[in-house]
Motif scaffolding. Structure first.
Motif, PDB file in Angstrom:
ATOM      1  N   VAL A  51      43.457  44.329  46.494  1.00 12.52           N
ATOM      2  CA  VAL A  51      43.657  43.167  45.629  1.00 12.52           C
ATOM      3  C   VAL A  51      44.565  42.120  46.263  1.00 12.52           C
ATOM      4  O   VAL A  51      44.444  40.921  45.979  1.00 12.52           O
ATOM      5  N   VAL A  52      45.454  42.518  47.152  1.00 15.83           N
ATOM      6  CA  VAL A  52      46.383  41.567  47.771  1.00 15.83           C
ATOM      7  C   VAL A  52      45.610  40.521  48.566  1.00 15.83           C
ATOM      8  O   VAL A  52      45.807  39.307  48.404  1.00 15.83           O
ATOM      9  N   GLY A  53      44.715  40.970  49.433  1.00 19.49           N
ATOM     10  CA  GLY A  53      43.916  40.039  50.222  1.00 19.49           C
ATOM     11  C   GLY A  53      42.963  39.231  49.368  1.00 19.49           C
ATOM     12  O   GLY A  53      42.736  38.032  49.626  1.00 19.49           O
ATOM     13  N   MET A  54      42.403  39.849  48.333  1.00 18.24           N
ATOM     14  CA  MET A  54      41.461  39.159  47.465  1.00 18.24           C
ATOM     15  C   MET A  54      42.140  38.011  46.721  1.00 18.24           C
ATOM     16  O   MET A  54      41.567  36.935  46.559  1.00 18.24           O
ATOM     17  N   LEU A  55      43.366  38.245  46.265  1.00 15.50           N
ATOM     18  CA  LEU A  55      44.087  37.201  45.540  1.00 15.50           C
ATOM     19  C   LEU A  55      44.597  36.092  46.458  1.00 15.50           C
ATOM     20  O   LEU A  55      44.923  35.003  45.991  1.00 15.50           O
ATOM     21  N   ALA A  56      44.630  36.352  47.752  1.00 14.35           N
ATOM     22  CA  ALA A  56      45.041  35.320  48.704  1.00 14.35           C
ATOM     23  C   ALA A  56      43.903  34.351  49.002  1.00 14.35           C
ATOM     24  O   ALA A  56      44.132  33.271  49.566  1.00 14.35           O
ATOM     25  N   GLU A  57      42.689  34.721  48.608  1.00 18.33           N
ATOM     26  CA  GLU A  57      41.519  33.880  48.843  1.00 18.33           C
ATOM     27  C   GLU A  57      41.261  32.985  47.625  1.00 18.33           C
ATOM     28  O   GLU A  57      41.708  33.281  46.516  1.00 18.33           O
ATOM     29  N   PRO A  58      40.524  31.879  47.828  1.00 13.47           N
ATOM     30  CA  PRO A  58      40.188  31.012  46.690  1.00 13.47           C
ATOM     31  C   PRO A  58      39.396  31.778  45.631  1.00 13.47           C
ATOM     32  O   PRO A  58      38.601  32.659  45.960  1.00 13.47           O
ATOM     33  N   ALA A  59      39.612  31.441  44.384  1.00 15.18           N
ATOM     34  CA  ALA A  59      38.912  32.115  43.291  1.00 15.18           C
ATOM     35  C   ALA A  59      37.476  31.617  43.178  1.00 15.18           C
ATOM     36  O   ALA A  59      37.242  30.412  43.196  1.00 15.18           O
ATOM     37  N   PRO A  60      36.504  32.525  43.070  1.00 17.54           N
ATOM     38  CA  PRO A  60      35.120  32.107  42.790  1.00 17.54           C
ATOM     39  C   PRO A  60      35.081  31.376  41.446  1.00 17.54           C
ATOM     40  O   PRO A  60      35.961  31.564  40.599  1.00 17.54           O
ATOM     41  N   PRO A  61      34.045  30.550  41.218  1.00 18.13           N
ATOM     42  CA  PRO A  61      33.999  29.772  39.974  1.00 18.13           C
ATOM     43  C   PRO A  61      33.872  30.598  38.711  1.00 18.13           C
ATOM     44  O   PRO A  61      34.400  30.229  37.659  1.00 18.13           O
ATOM     45  N   HIS A  62      33.189  31.725  38.792  1.00 18.78           N
ATOM     46  CA  HIS A  62      33.032  32.569  37.609  1.00 18.78           C
ATOM     47  C   HIS A  62      32.656  33.984  38.015  1.00 18.78           C
ATOM     48  O   HIS A  62      32.173  34.225  39.124  1.00 18.78           O
ATOM     49  N   THR A 127      35.048  40.640  45.723  1.00 14.44           N
ATOM     50  CA  THR A 127      35.247  41.928  46.381  1.00 14.44           C
ATOM     51  C   THR A 127      34.742  41.893  47.812  1.00 14.44           C
ATOM     52  O   THR A 127      34.065  40.951  48.235  1.00 14.44           O
ATOM     53  N   ARG A 128      35.047  42.920  48.542  1.00 16.68           N
ATOM     54  CA  ARG A 128      34.582  42.986  49.936  1.00 16.68           C
ATOM     55  C   ARG A 128      33.072  43.091  50.015  1.00 16.68           C
ATOM     56  O   ARG A 128      32.477  42.844  51.063  1.00 16.68           O
ATOM     57  N   HIS A 129      32.433  43.467  48.904  1.00 14.14           N
ATOM     58  CA  HIS A 129      30.975  43.528  48.854  1.00 14.14           C
ATOM     59  C   HIS A 129      30.370  42.190  48.458  1.00 14.14           C
ATOM     60  O   HIS A 129      29.149  42.061  48.388  1.00 14.14           O
ATOM     61  N   GLY A 130      31.219  41.208  48.159  1.00 11.34           N
ATOM     62  CA  GLY A 130      30.736  39.889  47.781  1.00 11.34           C
ATOM     63  C   GLY A 130      30.591  39.663  46.293  1.00 11.34           C
ATOM     64  O   GLY A 130      30.093  38.617  45.869  1.00 11.34           O
ATOM     65  N   ASP A 131      31.026  40.619  45.471  1.00 10.00           N
ATOM     66  CA  ASP A 131      30.867  40.510  44.024  1.00 10.00           C
ATOM     67  C   ASP A 131      31.992  39.668  43.404  1.00 10.00           C
ATOM     68  O   ASP A 131      33.162  40.027  43.536  1.00 10.00           O
ATOM     69  N   PRO A 132      31.664  38.586  42.694  1.00 12.17           N
ATOM     70  CA  PRO A 132      32.698  37.870  41.943  1.00 12.17           C
ATOM     71  C   PRO A 132      32.939  38.601  40.616  1.00 12.17           C
ATOM     72  O   PRO A 132      32.006  38.845  39.863  1.00 12.17           O
ATOM     73  N   MET A 133      34.172  38.968  40.356  1.00 11.93           N
ATOM     74  CA  MET A 133      34.499  39.667  39.114  1.00 11.93           C
ATOM     75  C   MET A 133      35.929  39.319  38.705  1.00 11.93           C
ATOM     76  O   MET A 133      36.729  38.884  39.556  1.00 11.93           O
ATOM     77  N   THR A 134      36.239  39.495  37.430  1.00 13.37           N
ATOM     78  CA  THR A 134      37.606  39.218  37.020  1.00 13.37           C
ATOM     79  C   THR A 134      38.542  40.247  37.635  1.00 13.37           C
ATOM     80  O   THR A 134      38.139  41.381  37.932  1.00 13.37           O
ATOM     81  N   VAL A 140      39.989  47.907  36.984  1.00 16.25           N
ATOM     82  CA  VAL A 140      39.354  49.090  36.389  1.00 16.25           C
ATOM     83  C   VAL A 140      38.764  49.962  37.497  1.00 16.25           C
ATOM     84  O   VAL A 140      38.923  51.189  37.491  1.00 16.25           O
ATOM     85  N   THR A 141      38.118  49.340  38.466  1.00 15.36           N
ATOM     86  CA  THR A 141      37.536  50.132  39.568  1.00 15.36           C
ATOM     87  C   THR A 141      38.619  50.804  40.395  1.00 15.36           C
ATOM     88  O   THR A 141      38.397  51.879  40.958  1.00 15.36           O
ATOM     89  N   ARG A 142      39.798  50.189  40.473  1.00 13.34           N
ATOM     90  CA  ARG A 142      40.898  50.809  41.226  1.00 13.34           C
ATOM     91  C   ARG A 142      41.440  52.022  40.469  1.00 13.34           C
ATOM     92  O   ARG A 142      41.842  53.024  41.089  1.00 13.34           O
ATOM     93  N   VAL A 143      41.469  51.936  39.145  1.00 15.57           N
ATOM     94  CA  VAL A 143      41.885  53.092  38.357  1.00 15.57           C
ATOM     95  C   VAL A 143      40.886  54.230  38.534  1.00 15.57           C
ATOM     96  O   VAL A 143      41.264  55.402  38.657  1.00 15.57           O
ATOM     97  N   VAL A 144      39.601  53.892  38.577  1.00 11.85           N
ATOM     98  CA  VAL A 144      38.575  54.910  38.825  1.00 11.85           C
ATOM     99  C   VAL A 144      38.819  55.587  40.173  1.00 11.85           C
ATOM    100  O   VAL A 144      38.780  56.818  40.284  1.00 11.85           O
ATOM    101  N   GLU A 145      39.067  54.789  41.203  1.00 11.94           N
ATOM    102  CA  GLU A 145      39.316  55.347  42.538  1.00 11.94           C
ATOM    103  C   GLU A 145      40.519  56.287  42.524  1.00 11.94           C
ATOM    104  O   GLU A 145      40.460  57.407  43.038  1.00 11.94           O
ATOM    105  N   LEU A 146      41.613  55.820  41.948  1.00 14.16           N
ATOM    106  CA  LEU A 146      42.823  56.639  41.898  1.00 14.16           C
ATOM    107  C   LEU A 146      42.607  57.900  41.069  1.00 14.16           C
ATOM    108  O   LEU A 146      43.037  58.991  41.462  1.00 14.16           O
ATOM    109  N   GLY A 147      41.958  57.758  39.928  1.00 11.10           N
ATOM    110  CA  GLY A 147      41.794  58.894  39.034  1.00 11.10           C
ATOM    111  C   GLY A 147      40.807  59.923  39.526  1.00 11.10           C
ATOM    112  O   GLY A 147      41.108  61.126  39.567  1.00 11.10           O
ATOM    113  N   VAL A 148      39.623  59.475  39.914  1.00 14.21           N
ATOM    114  CA  VAL A 148      38.583  60.422  40.336  1.00 14.21           C
ATOM    115  C   VAL A 148      38.949  61.072  41.666  1.00 14.21           C
ATOM    116  O   VAL A 148      38.789  62.289  41.838  1.00 14.21           O
TER     117      VAL A 148
END
Length: 227
Positions: A51-62, A127-134, A140-148
């Motif tokens: 998330v650190v690198g993602m937040l350093a980049e410009p925000a997608p429009p939606h 995301t690194r896969h190119g998905d624009p998401m809030t 939520v996906t990071r919680v899944v990674e940590l939890g599972v």
């Protein structure tokens, strides 16, 4: 509870576990073959810090993708899985010791948490896969990674799972929501608590014959979680 705080709670638990491991613990194999505990922890550490690198980049429009859609089949093709495996092994090898990795994880998750707290409400990331998401959906996906993957690490270390209650609630809710109407009431019928649902739905615990029969009867299809 805000998702960023659920992320924090699960990361704190894992950081505490990693800080107490011996080097022989880090060398143990995991069911996420061919990863060792060190390599799986390196994979989780990288995910927690994205998330650190993602937040350093410009925000997608939606936003175009939510947490459930993030875990789509395209993320887990043979080529993507192979790259994920190799990357974690390389990252794990880059640490001089398990203790060094544990210390780095503690710094990395905190940096991700702090960056998320500073982000404006509704911030959209790519995301690194190119998905624009809030940001919240990505967390939520990071919680899944940590939890599972925490369940995988607990298994490798012969320990009781340390999954936090808020993380279990979030992950179980995501699984049930993504599976749709067919999954409504399934956990209650099978007498699964949230942790059991997560373990069973992600293949961390085997299904009994009656459980598999009921799942097939309903036509339940769970999300696929890779790395």
């Amino acid at each position: 509870m805000r998702v960023v705080e659920v992320f924090r709670g699960e990361a704190v638990r894992l950081a505490e576990v990693l800080a107490g491991l011996t080097e022989s613990d880090f060398a143990r194999p995991t069911r996420c073959a061919p990863w060792t505990v060190l390599e799986l922890a390196a994979h989780v550490r990288t995910g927690a810090g994205r998330v650190v690198g993602m937040l350093a980049e410009p925000a997608p429009p939606h936003a175009e993708v939510d947490a459930a859609a993030y875990f789509g089949p395209a993320k887990f093709t043979a080529g993507t899985d192979a790259d994920r495996i190799d990357t974690a092994r390389e990252e794990g090898a880059g640490f001089g010791s398990g203790r060094e990795l544990a210390e780095d994880f503690a710094h990395t998750w905190r940096a991700g948490y702090d960056a998320s707290l500073a982000a404006p409400p509704g911030r959209v990331v790519r995301t690194r896969h190119g998905d624009p998401m809030t940001l919240d959906e990505f967390l939520v996906t990071r919680v899944v990674e940590l939890g599972v993957h925490g369940l995988d690490l607990a298994d490798a270390l012969d320990r009781e799972p340390w999954l936090t209650g808020p993380a279990a609630e979030l992950i179980a809710g995501l699984l049930t929501m993504a599976a749709g109407p067919a999954a409504v009431g399934l956990a209650e019928e099978l007498r699964w608590d949230r942790s059991t649902l997560i373990a069973k739905a992600t293949g961390r615990r085997p299904l009994t014959g009656p459980e598999q029969t009921e799942i097939d009867r309903r036509g339940v299809r769970w999300l696929t979680f890779g790395g």
